[in-house]
Write an enzyme that holds these catalytic residues in place. Structure first.
Site, PDB file in Angstrom:
ATOM      1  CB  ILE A 142      -4.678   5.079 -12.906  1.00 36.76           C
ATOM      2  CG1 ILE A 142      -4.624   3.562 -12.700  1.00 36.76           C
ATOM      3  CG2 ILE A 142      -6.062   5.532 -13.355  1.00 36.76           C
ATOM      4  CD1 ILE A 142      -5.410   3.081 -11.506  1.00 36.76           C
ATOM      5  CG  ASP A 151     -15.744   6.717 -11.685  1.00 36.15           C
ATOM      6  OD1 ASP A 151     -15.554   5.883 -12.579  1.00 36.15           O
ATOM      7  OD2 ASP A 151     -16.857   6.921 -11.164  1.00 36.15           O
ATOM      8  CB  SER A 179     -11.886   5.549   0.084  1.00 34.99           C
ATOM      9  OG  SER A 179     -12.996   4.751  -0.239  1.00 34.99           O
ATOM     10  CE1 TYR A 226     -17.815   8.725  -2.857  1.00 35.80           C
ATOM     11  CE2 TYR A 226     -17.104   6.447  -2.808  1.00 35.80           C
ATOM     12  CZ  TYR A 226     -17.980   7.411  -3.255  1.00 35.80           C
ATOM     13  OH  TYR A 226     -19.010   7.070  -4.102  1.00 35.80           O
TER      14      TYR A 226
HETATM   15  N1  AR6 Z   1      -4.721   8.612 -11.791  1.00 34.06           N
HETATM   16  C1  AR6 Z   1      -4.386   8.165 -10.554  1.00 34.06           C
HETATM   17  N2  AR6 Z   1      -4.917   8.629  -9.411  1.00 34.06           N
HETATM   18  C2  AR6 Z   1      -5.827   9.622  -9.517  1.00 34.06           C
HETATM   19  C3  AR6 Z   1      -6.243  10.164 -10.772  1.00 34.06           C
HETATM   20  C4  AR6 Z   1      -5.637   9.614 -11.944  1.00 34.06           C
HETATM   21  N3  AR6 Z   1      -5.959  10.037 -13.165  1.00 34.06           N
HETATM   22  N4  AR6 Z   1      -7.154  11.136 -10.535  1.00 34.06           N
HETATM   23  C5  AR6 Z   1      -7.313  11.218  -9.196  1.00 34.06           C
HETATM   24  N5  AR6 Z   1      -6.508  10.308  -8.588  1.00 34.06           N
HETATM   25  P1  AR6 Z   1     -11.155   9.844  -6.094  1.00 34.06           P
HETATM   26  P2  AR6 Z   1     -12.653   8.233  -4.131  1.00 34.06           P
HETATM   27  C6  AR6 Z   1      -6.350  10.018  -7.147  1.00 34.06           C
HETATM   28  O1  AR6 Z   1     -11.837  11.073  -5.632  1.00 34.06           O
HETATM   29  O2  AR6 Z   1     -12.149   9.052  -2.998  1.00 34.06           O
HETATM   30  C7  AR6 Z   1     -15.807   9.672  -8.069  1.00 34.06           C
HETATM   31  O3  AR6 Z   1     -16.659  10.737  -8.373  1.00 34.06           O
HETATM   32  C8  AR6 Z   1      -6.749  11.107  -6.163  1.00 34.06           C
HETATM   33  O4  AR6 Z   1      -5.667  12.010  -5.987  1.00 34.06           O
HETATM   34  O5  AR6 Z   1     -11.010   9.642  -7.548  1.00 34.06           O
HETATM   35  O6  AR6 Z   1     -12.661   6.728  -3.992  1.00 34.06           O
HETATM   36  C9  AR6 Z   1     -16.516   8.342  -8.034  1.00 34.06           C
HETATM   37  O7  AR6 Z   1     -17.536   8.284  -9.001  1.00 34.06           O
HETATM   38  C10 AR6 Z   1      -7.013  10.288  -4.906  1.00 34.06           C
HETATM   39  O8  AR6 Z   1      -5.807  10.061  -4.194  1.00 34.06           O
HETATM   40  O9  AR6 Z   1     -11.891   8.509  -5.522  1.00 34.06           O
HETATM   41  C11 AR6 Z   1     -17.046   8.277  -6.644  1.00 34.06           C
HETATM   42  O10 AR6 Z   1     -18.251   8.980  -6.523  1.00 34.06           O
HETATM   43  C12 AR6 Z   1      -7.499   8.932  -5.435  1.00 34.06           C
HETATM   44  O11 AR6 Z   1      -7.234   8.951  -6.836  1.00 34.06           O
HETATM   45  C13 AR6 Z   1     -15.985   8.983  -5.829  1.00 34.06           C
HETATM   46  O12 AR6 Z   1     -15.329   9.860  -6.737  1.00 34.06           O
HETATM   47  C14 AR6 Z   1      -8.962   8.643  -5.217  1.00 34.06           C
HETATM   48  O13 AR6 Z   1      -9.727   9.823  -5.404  1.00 34.06           O
HETATM   49  C15 AR6 Z   1     -14.964   8.041  -5.292  1.00 34.06           C
HETATM   50  O14 AR6 Z   1     -14.121   8.745  -4.417  1.00 34.06           O
END
Ligand code: AR6
Length: 171
Positions: free
Chosen positions: A12, A35, A118, A122
């Site tokens: 992203i 994040d 999520s 999550y």
């Molecule tokens: N670009 C696009 N998508 C991504 C990237 C990236 N660089 N990196 C991961 N994903 P998550 P959540 C995808 O865990 O479940 C954090 O610690 C990943 O494959 O990032 O909402 C926050 O501070 C997945 O499909 O977010 C919160 O504590 C999606 O992004 C917690 O994680 C979401 O995964 C939020 O958890």
């Protein structure tokens, strides 16, 4: 204006869009996953802005500048932690998408990009979360035409293909 919904695979932080949406936590402290990637790429000014805002309730959204990213803004939203058969959580995930789209309308922008909120740390099952995401976007664009483009970025090939299949079924 007709809003285009675009689906891409990748990181992203590399996507060209006016607003990048972040899957944040309630304390707005850069964590892992998407994040962490956004905070690292955007730089320290974002950490400072997030500290000043201080908190974001689950399903709500806040906005900061985009620091070193090419985007104009980052919208930080917080999705729910998954637990089975929980209607309240479905609504909170829906709200995370809808409220992010709504917040962006005040900033004179044309494009916004979402990660799959999520579905990482999550724990939300991907197809269930994607269906909610598509419902929220669909509901939003019925009554709002301020975005030219709403983009979804999926990190893995598997998620990318599943999302395209769901979009073709739902929209
Ligand atoms: N670009 C696009 N998508 C991504 C990237 C990236 N660089 N990196 C991961 N994903 P998550 P959540 C995808 O865990 O479940 C954090 O610690 C990943 O494959 O990032 O909402 C926050 O501070 C997945 O499909 O977010 C919160 O504590 C999606 O992004 C917690 O994680 C979401 O995964 C939020 O958890």
């Amino acid at each position: 204006m007709n809003t285009q919904i675009k689906i891409i695979k990748g990181d992203i932080t590399k996507v060209n869009a006016d607003i990048i949406v972040n899957a944040a936590n309630n304390h707005l402290r850069g964590g892992g996953g998407v994040d962490g990637a956004i905070h690292r790429a955007a730089g320290i000014t974002i950490d400072k802005e997030c500290r000043e805002i201080g908190h974001c309730a689950t399903g709500e959204a806040v906005i900061t500048s985009a620091g070193n990213l090419k985007a104009k803004y980052i919208i930080h939203t917080v999705g729910p932690v998954y637990s089975k058969n929980n209607n309240e959580q479905q609504k909170l995930l829906y709200n995370a998408y809808y409220n992010s789209l709504q917040l962006g309308t005040g900033y004179n922008v044309k494009s916004i990009v979402f990660p799959s909120i999520s579905t990482g740390i999550y724990g939300y099952p991907f197809d269930e979360a994607s269906t909610i995401a598509l419902d929220a976007i669909n509901d939003f664009i019925i009554s709002n035409d301020c975005y030219e483009e709403i983009i979804f970025v999926l990190f893995s090939q598997k998620d990318y293909l599943s999302f395209i299949e769901l979009k073709n079924k739902i929209l």
